[in-house]
Scaffold this active site. Sequence first.
Site, PDB file in Angstrom:
ATOM      1  N   ARG A  68       1.626   4.370  -3.072  1.00 43.86           N
ATOM      2  CA  ARG A  68       1.460   5.788  -2.749  1.00 43.86           C
ATOM      3  C   ARG A  68       2.768   6.544  -2.912  1.00 43.86           C
ATOM      4  O   ARG A  68       2.793   7.700  -3.349  1.00 43.86           O
ATOM      5  CB  ARG A  68       0.901   5.936  -1.329  1.00 43.86           C
ATOM      6  CG  ARG A  68      -0.572   5.491  -1.247  1.00 43.86           C
ATOM      7  CD  ARG A  68      -0.936   5.077   0.156  1.00 43.86           C
ATOM      8  NE  ARG A  68      -2.353   4.841   0.340  1.00 43.86           N
ATOM      9  CZ  ARG A  68      -2.995   3.689   0.033  1.00 43.86           C
ATOM     10  NH1 ARG A  68      -2.332   2.673  -0.497  1.00 43.86           N
ATOM     11  NH2 ARG A  68      -4.288   3.556   0.268  1.00 43.86           N
TER      12      ARG A  68
ATOM     13  N   SER B  75     -13.267   1.980   2.528  1.00 42.83           N
ATOM     14  CA  SER B  75     -12.249   1.633   1.533  1.00 42.83           C
ATOM     15  C   SER B  75     -11.176   2.708   1.446  1.00 42.83           C
ATOM     16  O   SER B  75     -11.435   3.843   1.038  1.00 42.83           O
ATOM     17  CB  SER B  75     -12.896   1.450   0.158  1.00 42.83           C
ATOM     18  OG  SER B  75     -11.884   1.419  -0.836  1.00 42.83           O
TER      19      SER B  75
ATOM     20  N   GLY C 104      -5.856  -4.017  -7.851  1.00 46.82           N
ATOM     21  CA  GLY C 104      -6.961  -3.095  -7.578  1.00 46.82           C
ATOM     22  C   GLY C 104      -6.459  -1.756  -7.068  1.00 46.82           C
ATOM     23  O   GLY C 104      -7.021  -0.698  -7.403  1.00 46.82           O
TER      24      GLY C 104
ATOM     25  N   ARG D 270      -3.140 -14.062  -1.866  1.00 44.18           N
ATOM     26  CA  ARG D 270      -3.278 -14.386  -0.429  1.00 44.18           C
ATOM     27  C   ARG D 270      -3.892 -15.766  -0.208  1.00 44.18           C
ATOM     28  O   ARG D 270      -3.654 -16.407   0.818  1.00 44.18           O
ATOM     29  CB  ARG D 270      -4.063 -13.281   0.284  1.00 44.18           C
ATOM     30  CG  ARG D 270      -3.341 -11.930   0.184  1.00 44.18           C
ATOM     31  CD  ARG D 270      -3.756 -10.916   1.203  1.00 44.18           C
ATOM     32  NE  ARG D 270      -3.400  -9.577   0.736  1.00 44.18           N
ATOM     33  CZ  ARG D 270      -2.193  -9.026   0.829  1.00 44.18           C
ATOM     34  NH1 ARG D 270      -1.203  -9.688   1.393  1.00 44.18           N
ATOM     35  NH2 ARG D 270      -1.970  -7.806   0.365  1.00 44.18           N
TER      36      ARG D 270
ATOM     37  N   ASP E  94      -7.113  -7.584   4.686  1.00 45.03           N
ATOM     38  CA  ASP E  94      -6.379  -8.508   3.815  1.00 45.03           C
ATOM     39  C   ASP E  94      -5.893  -9.754   4.555  1.00 45.03           C
ATOM     40  O   ASP E  94      -5.321 -10.655   3.941  1.00 45.03           O
ATOM     41  CB  ASP E  94      -5.171  -7.792   3.191  1.00 45.03           C
ATOM     42  CG  ASP E  94      -5.609  -6.707   2.222  1.00 45.03           C
ATOM     43  OD1 ASP E  94      -6.699  -6.826   1.637  1.00 45.03           O
ATOM     44  OD2 ASP E  94      -4.850  -5.723   2.043  1.00 45.03           O
TER      45      ASP E  94
ATOM     46  N   SER F 108       0.845  -1.212   0.000  1.00 52.04           N
ATOM     47  CA  SER F 108       0.000   0.000   0.000  1.00 52.04           C
ATOM     48  C   SER F 108       0.872   1.251   0.000  1.00 52.04           C
ATOM     49  O   SER F 108       0.614   2.206  -0.742  1.00 52.04           O
ATOM     50  CB  SER F 108      -0.883   0.034   1.253  1.00 52.04           C
ATOM     51  OG  SER F 108      -1.892  -0.928   1.168  1.00 52.04           O
TER      52      SER F 108
ATOM     53  N   LYS G  53     -12.648  -9.124  -3.293  1.00 52.64           N
ATOM     54  CA  LYS G  53     -11.189  -8.958  -3.335  1.00 52.64           C
ATOM     55  C   LYS G  53     -10.652  -9.686  -4.579  1.00 52.64           C
ATOM     56  O   LYS G  53     -11.400  -9.949  -5.500  1.00 52.64           O
ATOM     57  CB  LYS G  53     -10.561  -9.465  -2.035  1.00 52.64           C
ATOM     58  CG  LYS G  53     -10.947  -8.618  -0.811  1.00 52.64           C
ATOM     59  CD  LYS G  53     -10.354  -7.234  -0.897  1.00 52.64           C
ATOM     60  CE  LYS G  53     -10.755  -6.363   0.284  1.00 52.64           C
ATOM     61  NZ  LYS G  53     -10.357  -4.957   0.074  1.00 52.64           N
TER      62      LYS G  53
ATOM     63  N   ARG H  89     -13.068 -14.315  -1.378  1.00 47.64           N
ATOM     64  CA  ARG H  89     -12.220 -14.978  -0.369  1.00 47.64           C
ATOM     65  C   ARG H  89     -13.004 -15.799   0.640  1.00 47.64           C
ATOM     66  O   ARG H  89     -12.420 -16.694   1.273  1.00 47.64           O
ATOM     67  CB  ARG H  89     -11.339 -13.938   0.338  1.00 47.64           C
ATOM     68  CG  ARG H  89     -10.214 -13.462  -0.557  1.00 47.64           C
ATOM     69  CD  ARG H  89      -9.269 -12.486   0.107  1.00 47.64           C
ATOM     70  NE  ARG H  89      -8.173 -12.199  -0.808  1.00 47.64           N
ATOM     71  CZ  ARG H  89      -7.378 -11.138  -0.720  1.00 47.64           C
ATOM     72  NH1 ARG H  89      -7.559 -10.250   0.245  1.00 47.64           N
ATOM     73  NH2 ARG H  89      -6.399 -10.970  -1.596  1.00 47.64           N
TER      74      ARG H  89
ATOM     75  N   ARG I  25     -13.770  -7.210 -10.661  1.00 45.05           N
ATOM     76  CA  ARG I  25     -13.945  -6.462  -9.405  1.00 45.05           C
ATOM     77  C   ARG I  25     -14.744  -5.175  -9.619  1.00 45.05           C
ATOM     78  O   ARG I  25     -14.657  -4.543 -10.666  1.00 45.05           O
ATOM     79  CB  ARG I  25     -12.571  -6.182  -8.780  1.00 45.05           C
ATOM     80  CG  ARG I  25     -11.864  -7.487  -8.451  1.00 45.05           C
ATOM     81  CD  ARG I  25     -10.539  -7.280  -7.801  1.00 45.05           C
ATOM     82  NE  ARG I  25     -10.684  -6.676  -6.487  1.00 45.05           N
ATOM     83  CZ  ARG I  25      -9.649  -6.286  -5.742  1.00 45.05           C
ATOM     84  NH1 ARG I  25      -8.417  -6.435  -6.205  1.00 45.05           N
ATOM     85  NH2 ARG I  25      -9.855  -5.758  -4.558  1.00 45.05           N
TER      86      ARG I  25
HETATM   87  C1  S3P Z   1      -5.656  -1.065   0.042  1.00 46.87           C
HETATM   88  C2  S3P Z   1      -6.893  -1.029   0.621  1.00 46.87           C
HETATM   89  C3  S3P Z   1      -7.727  -2.228   0.820  1.00 46.87           C
HETATM   90  C4  S3P Z   1      -6.905  -3.503   0.728  1.00 46.87           C
HETATM   91  C5  S3P Z   1      -5.976  -3.488  -0.449  1.00 46.87           C
HETATM   92  C6  S3P Z   1      -5.023  -2.324  -0.374  1.00 46.87           C
HETATM   93  C7  S3P Z   1      -4.929   0.199  -0.143  1.00 46.87           C
HETATM   94  O1  S3P Z   1      -8.722  -2.268  -0.180  1.00 46.87           O
HETATM   95  O2  S3P Z   1      -7.744  -4.626   0.659  1.00 46.87           O
HETATM   96  O3  S3P Z   1      -5.235  -4.685  -0.502  1.00 46.87           O
HETATM   97  O4  S3P Z   1      -3.715   0.167  -0.424  1.00 46.87           O
HETATM   98  O5  S3P Z   1      -5.554   1.258  -0.013  1.00 46.87           O
HETATM   99  P1  S3P Z   1     -10.117  -1.476  -0.019  1.00 46.87           P
HETATM  100  O6  S3P Z   1      -9.823  -0.047   0.005  1.00 46.87           O
HETATM  101  O7  S3P Z   1     -10.903  -1.861  -1.232  1.00 46.87           O
HETATM  102  O8  S3P Z   1     -10.696  -2.012   1.250  1.00 46.87           O
END
Ligand code: S3P
Length: 436
Positions: A32, A172, A99, A396, A320, A28, A347, A351, A127
């Site tokens: 960013r 989210s 995603g 995962r 996750d 994550s 996801k 899952r 998704r």
């Molecule tokens: C993430 C947020 C989560 C997580 C994903 C990474 C992120 O998803 O499941 O693996 O980096 O912001 P959601 O925002 O859809 O919950």
Amino acid sequence: MSHKEARPGTFGASPPLRGTARVPGDKSISHRALMLAAMARGTSRIEGLSEGEDVRATAAALRAMGVPIEREGGAWTVDGVGTGCLLQPSGALDMGNSGTSTRLLMGLVASHPITATFTGDASLSRRPMARVVEPLRRLGAAIDSSPGRRLPLRVRGLCPAIPLAHRMTVASAQVKSAILLAGLNIPGITRVIEPVPTRDHSERMLKAFGADIRVEGEEILLGGEAELKPQLVVVPADASAAAFPLVASLIVPGSEVRVEGVGMNPGRAGLFHVLREMGADLSIENEREEGGEPVADITARHSALRGVDVPPALAPSMIDEFPILFIAAAFAQGITRTSGLGELRVKESDRLAVMAEGLRAIGARIEEQADGLILHGTGGDPLPGGGRIDPRLDHRIAMSFAVAGLACAAPVSVADMSPADTSFPGFEAMIEGLTR
Ligand code: S3P
């Protein structure tokens, strides 16, 4: 993304796992870091970046939009172009399985005067994207999507776009971050109201890059037309990746495994609270702050786990980690109940369904509910094992059943371990290294 060959894996009863596991940089935070460095003007350096396929998809997309990104002597440099200065990509942006790349980059593109087409693999193309399409349309982006608001989709950005005040309807961090990233290039104040807190990596890093961002209770306010300053970003070890060797150590008798410098953002650390409630022998030491994120060194020793009821309120902070928690619960004494987990169905795979199917295949007693699983643990005895797991392009799921196999009587075969490369290249070698 080109078709990859399946990489089958077999995981059988393991000798004790011992030593220090090296895990990739936080996925994550890595996404960013690349995106904010791209929006700064000048050269940023990123150390400990995840080199999994998901983060590489983000880097490739940013390069396609005119941002020079290089790997130099183990670190990454990004020659940021400044907010508003992404260029029109000449082809579609291939998001692979990711995603986070998709939703966050859609946000960036939405307020730039460019048009980008996003494509992905079969998992990503299933998704839901409505959660990000709707708010980005309201700030002025034109978005054409495939039926059901899915990929492939095309975002035509608007510049200047309209500052949004958005109340989150789903917990989210991806949606929140997409809106904030869009807001960087929008005149005025972008507001996100987040009733259920989620990981706040974006807010922390925006602050570090010099954005005008404030958090007031449930509300996040971001000043647009931001001039971000290049930074040195040191990415902590990924807590979601660390979960695999740590849970492996909890369920394989005689084990003791340590992972150092693990990111402990409160929006990510829920698994460790639940494991402790279950009686896990986890030491969390040297708690410190690095690069604006809390980190710690974690040691897990084999433990007699007990079943617990996992409070639904903890779900966003371990969203996750449920696949690997289900594995731990399958070896605990008594019943573990989980609920409020509808999000797990959208996801990288469904899952709840895929874990239920796989757990049954290795001999676990479980009940699948609409929004959670109920697991009847073995009390520490090995599960029969012997099943063959199809991880359905979900990293995962693949890694969770690899870990389960280490504590099963008969080996568990995973039809394809290659999805692990999206977040954890070298996963199988890491596990093997702990048994030598
Ligand atoms: C993430 C947020 C989560 C997580 C994903 C990474 C992120 O998803 O499941 O693996 O980096 O912001 P959601 O925002 O859809 O919950």
